[in-house]
Design an enzyme around this catalytic site. Structure first.
Site, PDB file in Angstrom:
ATOM      1  N   LYS A 111      43.506  42.797  43.167  1.00  0.00           N
ATOM      2  CA  LYS A 111      44.695  42.509  42.389  1.00  0.00           C
ATOM      3  C   LYS A 111      44.359  41.830  41.064  1.00  0.00           C
ATOM      4  O   LYS A 111      45.203  41.685  40.188  1.00  0.00           O
ATOM      5  CB  LYS A 111      45.622  41.558  43.188  1.00  0.00           C
ATOM      6  CG  LYS A 111      46.014  42.059  44.546  1.00  0.00           C
ATOM      7  CD  LYS A 111      46.748  40.916  45.299  1.00  0.00           C
ATOM      8  CE  LYS A 111      46.842  41.231  46.760  1.00  0.00           C
ATOM      9  NZ  LYS A 111      47.340  40.050  47.524  1.00  0.00           N
ATOM     10  N   GLY A 112      43.108  41.374  40.966  1.00  0.00           N
ATOM     11  CA  GLY A 112      42.708  40.485  39.866  1.00  0.00           C
ATOM     12  C   GLY A 112      42.892  41.037  38.470  1.00  0.00           C
ATOM     13  O   GLY A 112      43.039  40.270  37.515  1.00  0.00           O
ATOM     14  N   ASP A 154      38.665  42.007  36.620  1.00  0.00           N
ATOM     15  CA  ASP A 154      38.881  40.649  36.110  1.00  0.00           C
ATOM     16  C   ASP A 154      37.562  39.943  35.801  1.00  0.00           C
ATOM     17  O   ASP A 154      37.391  39.352  34.746  1.00  0.00           O
ATOM     18  CB  ASP A 154      39.721  39.813  37.093  1.00  0.00           C
ATOM     19  CG  ASP A 154      39.196  39.853  38.534  1.00  0.00           C
ATOM     20  OD1 ASP A 154      38.193  40.552  38.807  1.00  0.00           O
ATOM     21  OD2 ASP A 154      39.796  39.178  39.389  1.00  0.00           O
ATOM     22  N   ASP A 184      30.737  39.082  39.067  1.00  0.00           N
ATOM     23  CA  ASP A 184      30.048  37.881  39.534  1.00  0.00           C
ATOM     24  C   ASP A 184      28.687  38.305  40.105  1.00  0.00           C
ATOM     25  O   ASP A 184      27.726  38.480  39.363  1.00  0.00           O
ATOM     26  CB  ASP A 184      30.949  37.223  40.578  1.00  0.00           C
ATOM     27  CG  ASP A 184      30.466  35.868  41.034  1.00  0.00           C
ATOM     28  OD1 ASP A 184      29.801  35.180  40.250  1.00  0.00           O
ATOM     29  OD2 ASP A 184      30.752  35.483  42.184  1.00  0.00           O
ATOM     30  N   LYS A 218      30.026  36.688  34.698  1.00  0.00           N
ATOM     31  CA  LYS A 218      29.182  35.535  35.060  1.00  0.00           C
ATOM     32  C   LYS A 218      27.774  36.050  35.316  1.00  0.00           C
ATOM     33  O   LYS A 218      27.356  36.182  36.478  1.00  0.00           O
ATOM     34  CB  LYS A 218      29.696  34.916  36.371  1.00  0.00           C
ATOM     35  CG  LYS A 218      30.790  33.890  36.255  1.00  0.00           C
ATOM     36  CD  LYS A 218      30.895  33.106  37.575  1.00  0.00           C
ATOM     37  CE  LYS A 218      32.293  33.092  38.104  1.00  0.00           C
ATOM     38  NZ  LYS A 218      32.420  32.403  39.408  1.00  0.00           N
ATOM     39  N   ARG A 274      47.329  33.195  40.219  1.00  0.00           N
ATOM     40  CA  ARG A 274      47.235  34.441  39.455  1.00  0.00           C
ATOM     41  C   ARG A 274      48.201  34.473  38.274  1.00  0.00           C
ATOM     42  O   ARG A 274      47.968  35.170  37.293  1.00  0.00           O
ATOM     43  CB  ARG A 274      47.539  35.649  40.360  1.00  0.00           C
ATOM     44  CG  ARG A 274      46.521  35.909  41.453  1.00  0.00           C
ATOM     45  CD  ARG A 274      46.757  37.290  42.056  1.00  0.00           C
ATOM     46  NE  ARG A 274      46.096  37.484  43.340  1.00  0.00           N
ATOM     47  CZ  ARG A 274      44.838  37.904  43.489  1.00  0.00           C
ATOM     48  NH1 ARG A 274      44.091  38.137  42.439  1.00  0.00           N
ATOM     49  NH2 ARG A 274      44.319  38.070  44.693  1.00  0.00           N
TER      50      ARG A 274
HETATM   51  P1  IMP Z   1      31.299  40.339  42.851  1.00  0.00           P
HETATM   52  O1  IMP Z   1      31.335  41.495  43.793  1.00  0.00           O
HETATM   53  O2  IMP Z   1      30.520  39.179  43.393  1.00  0.00           O
HETATM   54  O3  IMP Z   1      30.863  40.704  41.447  1.00  0.00           O
HETATM   55  O4  IMP Z   1      32.751  39.744  42.819  1.00  0.00           O
HETATM   56  C1  IMP Z   1      33.719  40.277  42.092  1.00  0.00           C
HETATM   57  C2  IMP Z   1      35.069  39.741  42.551  1.00  0.00           C
HETATM   58  O5  IMP Z   1      35.021  38.403  43.032  1.00  0.00           O
HETATM   59  C3  IMP Z   1      35.962  39.697  41.354  1.00  0.00           C
HETATM   60  O6  IMP Z   1      36.641  40.912  41.219  1.00  0.00           O
HETATM   61  C4  IMP Z   1      36.894  38.568  41.663  1.00  0.00           C
HETATM   62  O7  IMP Z   1      38.002  39.046  42.369  1.00  0.00           O
HETATM   63  C5  IMP Z   1      36.101  37.649  42.538  1.00  0.00           C
HETATM   64  N1  IMP Z   1      35.571  36.495  41.767  1.00  0.00           N
HETATM   65  C6  IMP Z   1      34.308  36.264  41.368  1.00  0.00           C
HETATM   66  N2  IMP Z   1      34.203  35.122  40.682  1.00  0.00           N
HETATM   67  C7  IMP Z   1      35.455  34.622  40.625  1.00  0.00           C
HETATM   68  C8  IMP Z   1      36.006  33.435  40.016  1.00  0.00           C
HETATM   69  O8  IMP Z   1      35.348  32.605  39.376  1.00  0.00           O
HETATM   70  N3  IMP Z   1      37.347  33.279  40.185  1.00  0.00           N
HETATM   71  C9  IMP Z   1      38.133  34.170  40.853  1.00  0.00           C
HETATM   72  N4  IMP Z   1      37.661  35.263  41.424  1.00  0.00           N
HETATM   73  C10 IMP Z   1      36.333  35.492  41.323  1.00  0.00           C
HETATM   74 MG    MG Z   2      38.542  41.272  41.776  1.00  0.00          MG
END
Ligand code: IMP
Ligand code: MG
Length: 178
Positions: free
Chosen positions: A42-43, A99, A102, A130, A164
């Site tokens: 949803k982000g 959004d 990470d 990030k 959100r």
């Molecule tokens: P990844 O698979 O670790 O890259 O995570 C991606 C998802 O984790 C993003 O789409 C966000 O929904 C969530 N996420 C990662 N870091 C944050 C943060 O600092 N705040 C909120 N959601 C985050």
């Molecule tokens: Mg997300």
């Protein structure tokens, strides 16, 4: 400012500037390409709603959802697609809207998935990045802002499904999740 926010990281004004800059880049790159904009629920909703209105091209939109985060602040590493596109992506150029990147697990998985389904190309527009926290190599084509290793919320992003609706992006107070 919301009581659970430590500091505002990206103000409303700055968000507007970021969106305008990315929209111009996308408009230029996709000028001669038919594409589908696919938001990751949803982000991405706030970002995508603003971004799509600034792109003066003809395109369709669609949504996908994937889960890898639980209610904590760490990625589980396992990605599951919980909602697929309604359009057939075969031979289509896909622009994913996210959004935040990470660990990179989610987008790495989804990009590979869309390519195996026969997409002509897959690119990613992410509002935040990030890079310090990558677990798998992943380089989004369009990045709004690189951010430090802090947990952020607002403008679509949540902690435990809250915050959100904040119109800015803020660093969440550690006391909320520690
Ligand atoms: P990844 O698979 O670790 O890259 O995570 C991606 C998802 O984790 C993003 O789409 C966000 O929904 C969530 N996420 C990662 N870091 C944050 C943060 O600092 N705040 C909120 N959601 C985050
Ligand atoms: Mg997300």
């Amino acid at each position: 400012m919301h009581k659970d926010i430590e500091t505002v990281l990206i103000s409303q004004k700055k968000l507007e500037n970021i969106v305008n800059r990315l929209a111009k880049q996308i408009e230029k790159d996709y000028n001669d390409k038919e594409f589908i904009m696919v938001g990751l629920l949803k982000g991405s909703v706030a970002f995508m709603a603003d971004l799509m209105k600034k792109i003066d091209l003809d395109f369709c939109i669609d949504f996908m959802a994937a889960s890898s985060y639980g209610s904590g602040t760490e990625s589980s590493g396992k990605v599951k697609i919980t909602k697929d596109t309604t359009f057939d992506v075969r031979d289509k150029h896909i622009l994913l809207v996210e959004d935040i990147v990470d660990s990179g697990n989610t987008l790495n998985f989804i990009c590979n998935y869309l390519m195996t389904r026969g997409a002509a190309s897959v690119r990613v527009a992410t509002l935040c990045d990030k890079p310090a926290r990558r677990k798998v190599p992943f380089d989004p084509e369009y990045v709004g802002e690189q951010i430090p290793d802090e947990f952020i919320v607002g403008y679509g992003m949540d902690y435990d499904e809250k915050y959100r609706n904040l119109p800015y992006i803020g660093i969440l107070k550690r006391s909320v999740y520690e």
